[in-house]
Design an enzyme around this catalytic site. Structure first.
Site, mmCIF file in Angstrom:
data_model
loop_
_atom_site.group_PDB
_atom_site.id
_atom_site.type_symbol
_atom_site.label_atom_id
_atom_site.label_comp_id
_atom_site.label_asym_id
_atom_site.label_seq_id
_atom_site.Cartn_x
_atom_site.Cartn_y
_atom_site.Cartn_z
ATOM 1 C CG HIS A 143 -2.119 -0.897 1.058
ATOM 2 N ND1 HIS A 143 -3.092 -0.715 0.090
ATOM 3 C CD2 HIS A 143 -2.476 -1.996 1.755
ATOM 4 C CE1 HIS A 143 -3.998 -1.686 0.208
ATOM 5 N NE2 HIS A 143 -3.651 -2.470 1.201
ATOM 6 C CG ASP A 201 -2.186 -3.904 4.820
ATOM 7 O OD1 ASP A 201 -1.346 -3.007 4.952
ATOM 8 O OD2 ASP A 201 -3.322 -3.695 4.362
ATOM 9 C CD GLU A 202 -4.973 -5.930 1.362
ATOM 10 O OE1 GLU A 202 -6.049 -6.564 1.355
ATOM 11 O OE2 GLU A 202 -4.908 -4.700 1.158
ATOM 12 C CB VAL A 203 3.574 -7.060 0.650
ATOM 13 C CG1 VAL A 203 4.802 -6.483 -0.069
ATOM 14 C CG2 VAL A 203 3.469 -6.482 2.056
ATOM 15 C CG ASP A 215 -2.624 -9.046 5.283
ATOM 16 O OD1 ASP A 215 -2.095 -9.025 4.170
ATOM 17 O OD2 ASP A 215 -2.664 -8.058 6.030
#
Length: 404
Positions: free
Chosen positions: A129, A185-187, A236
């Site tokens: 992000h 998160d969400e890499v 996550d």
């Protein structure tokens, strides 16, 4: 966002406000842990957070009305993901959106939060992000994958220097912090950059170790510079890792994971098992993250309270079935948009009834007619509806919710 995953928006740049509360969700607020019904666990509830583009409504302007209301509803802190709304300066000036907070404006907001007993936790994305940073030509060379501005290249020393500079500027405007959220998160596309591909060809190297090495580097830098501050990370990227990989990384001794799930019907037992796994790996505390808005559709306009209430009732069950000393707090996320390039979803005013219901449900250990009546009283409204979209009697009523 991952398909089927709940979304988060951040405060300032991409987000929404998230009420955060250390300890287990239950009858309590954030400052002093109070027992959860059926358990002797303490808890803190933190309120709105956002992620977004230019601020359509600066949080500081309604703050004198909103912040006392958050405290009355049960919030004990503010989790603020600034993104490009932070007043970055010097070499980081390009990160600052045109309508970003000014230093004086932000200090006033933080002072008002402290005056209401709300503990502030800043959130700065340091891995995934990162669009608000890597979209700029000055920093595009630090992308993991050249074509995509979402993930930071974890191999470059300049990447770590960038992250440190961002953290230092945010820390300089905050006082007496206990926690600092470093995102992670969400890499997406991690391991797909050319340097990562070469690194992964070496024996024993894995994408999991690559991820953990960057988290450890960032957390170690933060703790070294600010030894009284504890880093928080989204969990996550950690969930699917083996206990051995996590334990050997050294990360559990540095950070507290924030477990997020915004679904109305998630599996309580699987969350309890995940908490047990994290404890075995060496994490001393965990956080939960729920959602009171911004998690049911990228272009959602109205907030369906029932969905978010059920999400919070599920988290209450997780707390009741987890060790009493494991939970540091719960963040009620209110996402403003799904990512930096997305359109805005529900705005804070239309989601205030949802936030009120969710905070009161946590504070009282459940939802009842009495809780409903209390929310109506605190918001100065009647006929609160949870299973249908809220109807407003006039165009003014939405605004009145902010000044009730």
């Amino acid at each position: 966002m991952r398909p089927g995953a709940s979304n988060r928006c951040r405060s300032g740049g991409d987000g929404g406000g998230a009420a955060a509360a250390p300890g287990a969700p239950g009858p309590e607020g954030r400052a002093a842990p109070r027992p959860v019904p059926g358990r002797g666990t303490g808890g803190r509830a933190r309120a709105p957070r956002r992620r977004g583009p230019a601020r359509p409504q600066p949080l500081s302007r309604p703050a004198p009305q909103v912040l006392p209301l958050l405290g009355a509803l049960g919030a004990t802190g503010l989790l603020l993901e600034y993104e490009d709304a932070f007043p970055y300066a010097g070499a980081l000036r390009a990160l600052r959106a045109r309508p970003a907070y000014g230093p004086a404006e932000l200090r006033a907001l933080l002072s008002q939060a402290r005056a209401q007993g709300l503990e502030v936790v800043p959130l700065v994305q340091t891995f995934g992000h990162m669009e608000f940073v890597l979209k700029h030509k000055e920093f595009a060379h630090l992308r993991e994958v050249k074509e995509f501005p979402n993930a930071l290249n974890p191999h470059k020393e300049e990447s770590r220097a960038l992250v440190k500079a961002m953290i230092d500027q945010v820390m300089a405007l905050h006082e007496d912090l206990k926690w600092f959220h470093i995102g992670c998160d969400e890499v997406y596309y991690l391991g797909e950059g050319e340097e990562s591909k070469q690194w992964l060809q070496q024996q024993g190297n894995t994408p999991e170790k690559l991820c953990l090495s960057h988290i450890k580097a960032v957390a170690s830098c933060l703790v070294s510079s600010y030894p009284t501050v504890t880093p928080i990370v989204w969990d996550d990227m950690l969930r699917g890792m083996s206990e051995e990989t996590l334990a050997e990384s050294g990360v559990p001794q540095l950070v507290q994971p924030m477990i997020w799930d915004y679904a109305a019907d998630f599996d309580v037992e699987s969350k309890v098992r995940l908490i047990e796994k994290y404890r075995r790996c060496g994490f001393s505390k965990v956080w939960f993250a729920s959602a009171f808005k911004g998690a049911t559709g990228a272009n959602q306009s109205l907030t369906l309270i029932g969905h978010h209430l059920k999400n919070h009732l599920q988290w209450l069950e997780v707390a009741r079935n987890s060790p009493a000393d494991v939970l540091e707090g719960i963040a009620l996320t209110g996402w403003q948009r799904y990512d930096h390039f997305s359109v805005l979803c529900e705005l804070l005013p239309v989601a205030m009834p949802s936030l009120a219901v969710c905070l009161q449900a946590l504070k009282n250990g459940g939802y009842s007619e009495k809780v409903k009546e209390n929310v109506e009283k605190l918001l100065g409204m009647s006929n609160l509806e949870t299973e249908t979209f809220m109807r407003y009697n006039s165009s003014c009523e939405i605004q009145m919710l902010l000044i009730a």
